[in-house]
Motif scaffolding. Structure first.
Motif, PDB file in Angstrom:
ATOM      1  N   ILE A  70       4.219  -2.694  -0.422  1.00 50.11           N
ATOM      2  CA  ILE A  70       3.332  -2.168  -1.457  1.00 50.11           C
ATOM      3  C   ILE A  70       2.874  -3.347  -2.300  1.00 50.11           C
ATOM      4  O   ILE A  70       3.710  -4.096  -2.823  1.00 50.11           O
ATOM      5  N   ALA A  71       1.553  -3.490  -2.440  1.00 53.61           N
ATOM      6  CA  ALA A  71       1.025  -4.605  -3.235  1.00 53.61           C
ATOM      7  C   ALA A  71      -0.435  -4.336  -3.592  1.00 53.61           C
ATOM      8  O   ALA A  71      -1.144  -3.631  -2.869  1.00 53.61           O
ATOM      9  N   PRO A  72      -0.881  -4.934  -4.701  1.00 55.56           N
ATOM     10  CA  PRO A  72      -2.308  -4.834  -5.024  1.00 55.56           C
ATOM     11  C   PRO A  72      -3.111  -5.662  -4.022  1.00 55.56           C
ATOM     12  O   PRO A  72      -2.664  -6.720  -3.581  1.00 55.56           O
ATOM     13  N   MET A  73      -4.291  -5.134  -3.645  1.00 49.91           N
ATOM     14  CA  MET A  73      -5.127  -5.822  -2.678  1.00 49.91           C
ATOM     15  C   MET A  73      -6.591  -5.457  -2.958  1.00 49.91           C
ATOM     16  O   MET A  73      -6.979  -4.296  -2.786  1.00 49.91           O
ATOM     17  N   LYS A  74      -7.358  -6.426  -3.428  1.00 47.40           N
ATOM     18  CA  LYS A  74      -8.793  -6.243  -3.653  1.00 47.40           C
ATOM     19  C   LYS A  74      -9.104  -5.001  -4.485  1.00 47.40           C
ATOM     20  O   LYS A  74      -9.907  -4.151  -4.093  1.00 47.40           O
ATOM     21  N   GLY A  75      -8.438  -4.862  -5.635  1.00 39.94           N
ATOM     22  CA  GLY A  75      -8.708  -3.747  -6.529  1.00 39.94           C
ATOM     23  C   GLY A  75      -8.101  -2.424  -6.102  1.00 39.94           C
ATOM     24  O   GLY A  75      -8.408  -1.377  -6.669  1.00 39.94           O
ATOM     25  N   GLN A  76      -7.246  -2.456  -5.082  1.00 41.40           N
ATOM     26  CA  GLN A  76      -6.595  -1.253  -4.563  1.00 41.40           C
ATOM     27  C   GLN A  76      -5.080  -1.479  -4.539  1.00 41.40           C
ATOM     28  O   GLN A  76      -4.627  -2.614  -4.447  1.00 41.40           O
ATOM     29  N   LEU A  77      -4.335  -0.390  -4.615  1.00 38.83           N
ATOM     30  CA  LEU A  77      -2.904  -0.482  -4.359  1.00 38.83           C
ATOM     31  C   LEU A  77      -2.720  -0.141  -2.889  1.00 38.83           C
ATOM     32  O   LEU A  77      -3.056   0.965  -2.441  1.00 38.83           O
ATOM     33  N   TYR A  78      -2.225  -1.105  -2.125  1.00 41.92           N
ATOM     34  CA  TYR A  78      -1.999  -0.933  -0.697  1.00 41.92           C
ATOM     35  C   TYR A  78      -0.554  -0.504  -0.491  1.00 41.92           C
ATOM     36  O   TYR A  78       0.377  -1.170  -0.965  1.00 41.92           O
ATOM     37  N   VAL A  79      -0.360   0.626   0.185  1.00 41.17           N
ATOM     38  CA  VAL A  79       0.972   1.154   0.471  1.00 41.17           C
ATOM     39  C   VAL A  79       1.085   1.300   1.981  1.00 41.17           C
ATOM     40  O   VAL A  79       0.265   1.981   2.606  1.00 41.17           O
ATOM     41  N   SER A  80       2.091   0.667   2.560  1.00 40.05           N
ATOM     42  CA  SER A  80       2.305   0.747   4.000  1.00 40.05           C
ATOM     43  C   SER A  80       3.761   1.091   4.279  1.00 40.05           C
ATOM     44  O   SER A  80       4.667   0.436   3.761  1.00 40.05           O
ATOM     45  N   VAL A  81       3.965   2.130   5.081  1.00 39.61           N
ATOM     46  CA  VAL A  81       5.314   2.499   5.532  1.00 39.61           C
ATOM     47  C   VAL A  81       5.256   2.631   7.045  1.00 39.61           C
ATOM     48  O   VAL A  81       4.466   3.412   7.590  1.00 39.61           O
ATOM     49  N   THR A  82       6.084   1.853   7.717  1.00 43.94           N
ATOM     50  CA  THR A  82       6.194   1.890   9.170  1.00 43.94           C
ATOM     51  C   THR A  82       7.647   2.183   9.503  1.00 43.94           C
ATOM     52  O   THR A  82       8.547   1.581   8.914  1.00 43.94           O
ATOM     53  N   ASN A  83       7.850   3.101  10.424  1.00 43.42           N
ATOM     54  CA  ASN A  83       9.225   3.481  10.751  1.00 43.42           C
ATOM     55  C   ASN A  83       9.360   3.813  12.225  1.00 43.42           C
ATOM     56  O   ASN A  83       8.378   4.134  12.900  1.00 43.42           O
ATOM     57  N   SER A  84      10.600   3.728  12.689  1.00 42.86           N
ATOM     58  CA  SER A  84      10.895   4.154  14.049  1.00 42.86           C
ATOM     59  C   SER A  84      10.798   5.673  14.091  1.00 42.86           C
ATOM     60  O   SER A  84      10.980   6.354  13.090  1.00 42.86           O
TER      61      SER A  84
END
Length: 187
Positions: free
Chosen positions: A113-127
């Motif tokens: 999770i991090a700010p990216m180009k004026g957006q909050l980017y949320v990534s969850v990857t799981n098995s």
């Protein structure tokens, strides 16, 4: 659990409305001690996000799920309630998918999770065991005992609704054994 949460929230709200902050503090202390020990490893900059992430990731680790997590949540106009709904449901779904794998060595979860180009980017990857079923463009719940009207995951619906309310975007991808969700929320 949902009923308990509602009851706890109503009790805390009543203490606040009556100005009984001392009793509220005692109630919160008692309530907190009833939960499992939570590792306090992530400091995102958002107290609510810290609470959700640390609680859910501690639970993952207690189930021998390999966890990799990096998170930064800057001050923004994203309502905490929406962010809580998104993070809580994302991590609950990922945890449940991991636990359906019989071999503990295959279980993993990556959170970024991090700010990216004026957006909050949320990534969850799981098995995940196999591939999730999709009907009518929506993922079908893998929970047993679902009738035809309750097959579509309520958690996914809640995530989609919260993201839409924030004016954001959701992307889900899957491969054999891996499920990934990416979310962009305007800051």
């Amino acid at each position: 659990m949902r009923h308990d949460l509602r009851n706890h929230a109503q009790t805390m709200q009543a203490y606040l409305q009556l100005g009984q902050t001392g009793q509220l503090e005692d109630y919160l202390t008692e309530l907190s001690s009833s939960f499992e020990q939570v590792d306090d490893v992530l400091r995102t900059g958002n107290v609510m996000a810290d609470a959700i992430l640390n609680s859910k990731l501690s639970l993952c680790r207690s189930h021998d799920i390999a966890v990799s997590a990096t998170a930064q949540v800057p001050a923004s106009n994203i309502p905490d309630v929406s962010l809580c709904t998104i993070l809580g449901n994302l991590l609950d779904n990922a945890l449940e998918a991991c636990l359906r794998l019989p071999d503990q060595k295959e279980r993993f979860m990556r959170v970024y999770i991090a700010p990216m180009k004026g957006q909050l980017y949320v990534s969850v990857t799981n098995s995940s065991p196999g591939r999730s079923r999709v009907e009518g463009g929506r993922y079908v719940s893998a929970k047993p005992g679902r009738d035809r009207f309750a097959r579509h995951g309520f958690g996914l619906f809640q995530i989609d609704r919260a993201v839409k309310l924030c004016g954001g975007y959701v992307n889900r991808q899957q491969e054999e054994g891996v499920f990934s969700t990416e979310i962009l929320l305007p800051l």
